[in-house]
Design a protein around this motif. Sequence first.
Motif, short mmCIF file in Angstrom:
data_model
loop_
_atom_site.label_atom_id
_atom_site.label_comp_id
_atom_site.label_asym_id
_atom_site.label_seq_id
_atom_site.Cartn_x
_atom_site.Cartn_y
_atom_site.Cartn_z
N SER A 1 0.84 -1.20 0.00
CA SER A 1 0.00 0.00 0.00
C SER A 1 0.88 1.26 0.00
CB SER A 1 -0.95 -0.01 1.19
OG SER A 1 -0.23 0.10 2.40
N ALA A 2 2.02 1.21 0.62
CA ALA A 2 2.93 2.36 0.62
C ALA A 2 3.50 2.60 -0.77
CB ALA A 2 4.06 2.14 1.63
N CYS A 3 3.75 1.54 -1.52
CA CYS A 3 4.25 1.69 -2.90
C CYS A 3 3.21 2.40 -3.76
CB CYS A 3 4.57 0.33 -3.52
SG CYS A 3 6.01 -0.45 -2.80
N GLY A 4 1.97 2.07 -3.58
CA GLY A 4 0.91 2.70 -4.37
C GLY A 4 0.78 4.18 -4.07
N ALA A 5 1.13 4.59 -2.88
CA ALA A 5 1.00 6.00 -2.50
C ALA A 5 2.05 6.88 -3.15
CB ALA A 5 1.08 6.12 -0.98
N THR A 6 3.14 6.28 -3.64
CA THR A 6 4.23 7.08 -4.20
C THR A 6 4.24 7.08 -5.73
OG1 THR A 6 5.74 5.20 -4.12
CG2 THR A 6 5.67 6.64 -2.19
N GLN A 7 3.21 6.55 -6.36
CA GLN A 7 3.18 6.54 -7.81
C GLN A 7 3.03 7.96 -8.34
OE1 GLN A 7 0.06 3.91 -8.98
NE2 GLN A 7 1.27 2.07 -8.66
N PRO A 8 3.73 8.27 -9.43
CA PRO A 8 3.63 9.62 -9.99
C PRO A 8 2.29 9.85 -10.65
CG PRO A 8 4.98 8.24 -11.39
CD PRO A 8 4.66 7.43 -10.15
N GLU A 9 1.94 11.11 -10.82
CA GLU A 9 0.72 11.47 -11.53
C GLU A 9 0.83 10.95 -12.97
OE1 GLU A 9 -2.14 13.12 -10.61
OE2 GLU A 9 -1.39 12.86 -8.58
N GLY B 1 2.08 5.79 -17.26
CA GLY B 1 1.01 4.80 -17.25
C GLY B 1 0.05 4.94 -18.42
N ILE B 2 -1.00 4.15 -18.36
CA ILE B 2 -1.99 4.11 -19.43
C ILE B 2 -2.72 5.45 -19.56
CG2 ILE B 2 -4.15 3.03 -20.17
CD1 ILE B 2 -3.09 0.43 -18.93
N GLU B 3 -3.11 6.03 -18.44
CA GLU B 3 -3.81 7.32 -18.48
C GLU B 3 -2.91 8.41 -19.06
OE1 GLU B 3 -6.03 10.48 -15.51
OE2 GLU B 3 -5.61 8.47 -14.76
N LYS C 1 1.26 21.93 -24.75
CA LYS C 1 2.52 22.16 -25.47
C LYS C 1 3.73 22.12 -24.56
CE LYS C 1 2.43 27.18 -25.37
NZ LYS C 1 2.51 28.39 -26.16
N ASN C 2 3.53 22.25 -23.24
CA ASN C 2 4.65 22.26 -22.30
C ASN C 2 4.76 21.00 -21.45
OD1 ASN C 2 5.50 24.85 -23.07
ND2 ASN C 2 3.99 25.80 -21.74
N ARG C 3 3.86 20.05 -21.62
CA ARG C 3 3.93 18.82 -20.82
C ARG C 3 5.12 17.98 -21.26
NH1 ARG C 3 -2.36 17.76 -21.23
NH2 ARG C 3 -2.99 19.04 -19.50
N GLN C 4 5.83 17.44 -20.28
CA GLN C 4 7.00 16.60 -20.55
C GLN C 4 6.84 15.20 -19.97
OE1 GLN C 4 9.69 17.64 -22.40
NE2 GLN C 4 8.42 19.44 -22.79
N GLU C 5 5.98 15.03 -18.97
CA GLU C 5 5.87 13.76 -18.26
C GLU C 5 4.52 13.11 -18.49
OE1 GLU C 5 7.78 12.66 -15.17
OE2 GLU C 5 9.44 14.02 -15.51
#
Length: 93
Positions: free
Chosen positions: A15-23, A39-41, A32-36
Amino acid sequence: MNKAIIILLPAILLSACGATQPEPYEKDVSPKNRQEYNGIEGMAQYQKDQNYLMDKELADKCAAARMELIIAESENNTNEIKKQKALIEDTCV
Protein backbone atom coordinates in the motif's frame (compact mmCIF):
# COMPACT_ATOMS: atom_id res chain seq x y z
CA MET A 1 1.51 -12.78 16.77
CA ASN A 2 4.45 -13.40 14.40
CA LYS A 3 2.07 -14.65 11.71
CA ALA A 4 0.09 -11.44 11.93
CA ILE A 5 3.24 -9.37 11.43
CA ILE A 6 4.34 -11.50 8.49
CA ILE A 7 0.96 -11.06 6.82
CA LEU A 8 0.54 -7.35 7.61
CA LEU A 9 4.07 -6.27 6.68
CA PRO A 10 3.78 -7.06 2.93
CA ALA A 11 0.30 -5.49 2.83
CA ILE A 12 1.62 -2.29 4.39
CA LEU A 13 4.61 -2.20 2.05
CA LEU A 14 2.42 -2.73 -1.01
CA SER A 15 0.00 0.00 0.00
CA ALA A 16 2.93 2.36 0.62
CA CYS A 17 4.25 1.69 -2.90
CA GLY A 18 0.91 2.70 -4.37
CA ALA A 19 1.00 6.00 -2.50
CA THR A 20 4.23 7.08 -4.20
CA GLN A 21 3.18 6.54 -7.81
CA PRO A 22 3.63 9.62 -9.99
CA GLU A 23 0.72 11.47 -11.53
CA PRO A 24 -0.28 10.13 -14.97
CA TYR A 25 0.61 13.49 -16.57
CA GLU A 26 1.24 17.10 -15.63
CA LYS A 27 -2.36 18.26 -15.31
CA ASP A 28 -1.46 21.83 -14.37
CA VAL A 29 0.72 22.33 -17.48
CA SER A 30 -0.53 23.27 -20.95
CA PRO A 31 -0.36 20.51 -23.60
CA LYS A 32 2.52 22.16 -25.47
CA ASN A 33 4.65 22.26 -22.30
CA ARG A 34 3.93 18.82 -20.82
CA GLN A 35 7.00 16.60 -20.55
CA GLU A 36 5.87 13.76 -18.26
CA TYR A 37 3.35 11.06 -19.11
CA ASN A 38 3.06 7.95 -16.93
CA GLY A 39 1.01 4.80 -17.25
CA ILE A 40 -1.99 4.11 -19.43
CA GLU A 41 -3.81 7.32 -18.48
CA GLY A 42 -0.69 9.34 -19.25
CA MET A 43 -0.31 7.72 -22.67
CA ALA A 44 -3.97 8.40 -23.45
CA GLN A 45 -3.44 12.05 -22.50
CA TYR A 46 -0.28 12.14 -24.65
CA GLN A 47 -2.35 11.09 -27.68
CA LYS A 48 -4.97 13.75 -26.90
CA ASP A 49 -2.25 16.38 -26.52
CA GLN A 50 -0.64 15.41 -29.84
CA ASN A 51 -4.00 15.62 -31.64
CA TYR A 52 -4.67 19.01 -30.05
CA LEU A 53 -1.24 20.33 -31.06
CA MET A 54 -1.63 19.14 -34.66
CA ASP A 55 -5.10 20.69 -34.91
CA LYS A 56 -3.81 23.95 -33.43
CA GLU A 57 -0.91 24.06 -35.86
CA LEU A 58 -3.29 23.63 -38.82
CA ALA A 59 -5.64 26.28 -37.46
CA ASP A 60 -2.73 28.71 -37.05
CA LYS A 61 -1.53 28.03 -40.61
CA CYS A 62 -5.07 28.52 -41.89
CA ALA A 63 -5.46 31.85 -40.09
CA ALA A 64 -2.08 33.06 -41.36
CA ALA A 65 -2.94 32.06 -44.94
CA ARG A 66 -6.25 33.90 -44.75
CA MET A 67 -4.51 37.02 -43.53
CA GLU A 68 -1.90 36.76 -46.28
CA LEU A 69 -4.71 36.30 -48.83
CA ILE A 70 -6.36 39.53 -47.69
CA ILE A 71 -3.06 41.36 -48.06
CA ALA A 72 -2.40 39.82 -51.49
CA GLU A 73 -5.89 40.77 -52.67
CA SER A 74 -5.45 44.34 -51.48
CA GLU A 75 -2.20 44.51 -53.47
CA ASN A 76 -3.65 42.68 -56.53
CA ASN A 77 -0.79 40.18 -56.31
CA THR A 78 -2.22 37.30 -58.38
CA ASN A 79 0.67 34.90 -57.77
CA GLU A 80 0.39 35.33 -54.00
CA ILE A 81 -3.41 35.04 -54.19
CA LYS A 82 -3.10 31.66 -55.93
CA LYS A 83 -0.49 30.51 -53.41
CA GLN A 84 -2.57 31.50 -50.39
CA LYS A 85 -5.78 30.01 -51.81
CA ALA A 86 -3.97 26.70 -52.29
CA LEU A 87 -2.65 26.88 -48.74
CA ILE A 88 -6.12 27.66 -47.40
CA GLU A 89 -7.52 24.68 -49.30
CA ASP A 90 -4.88 22.42 -47.73
CA THR A 91 -5.04 23.68 -44.15
CA CYS A 92 -8.53 25.01 -43.49
CA VAL A 93 -11.28 22.57 -42.59
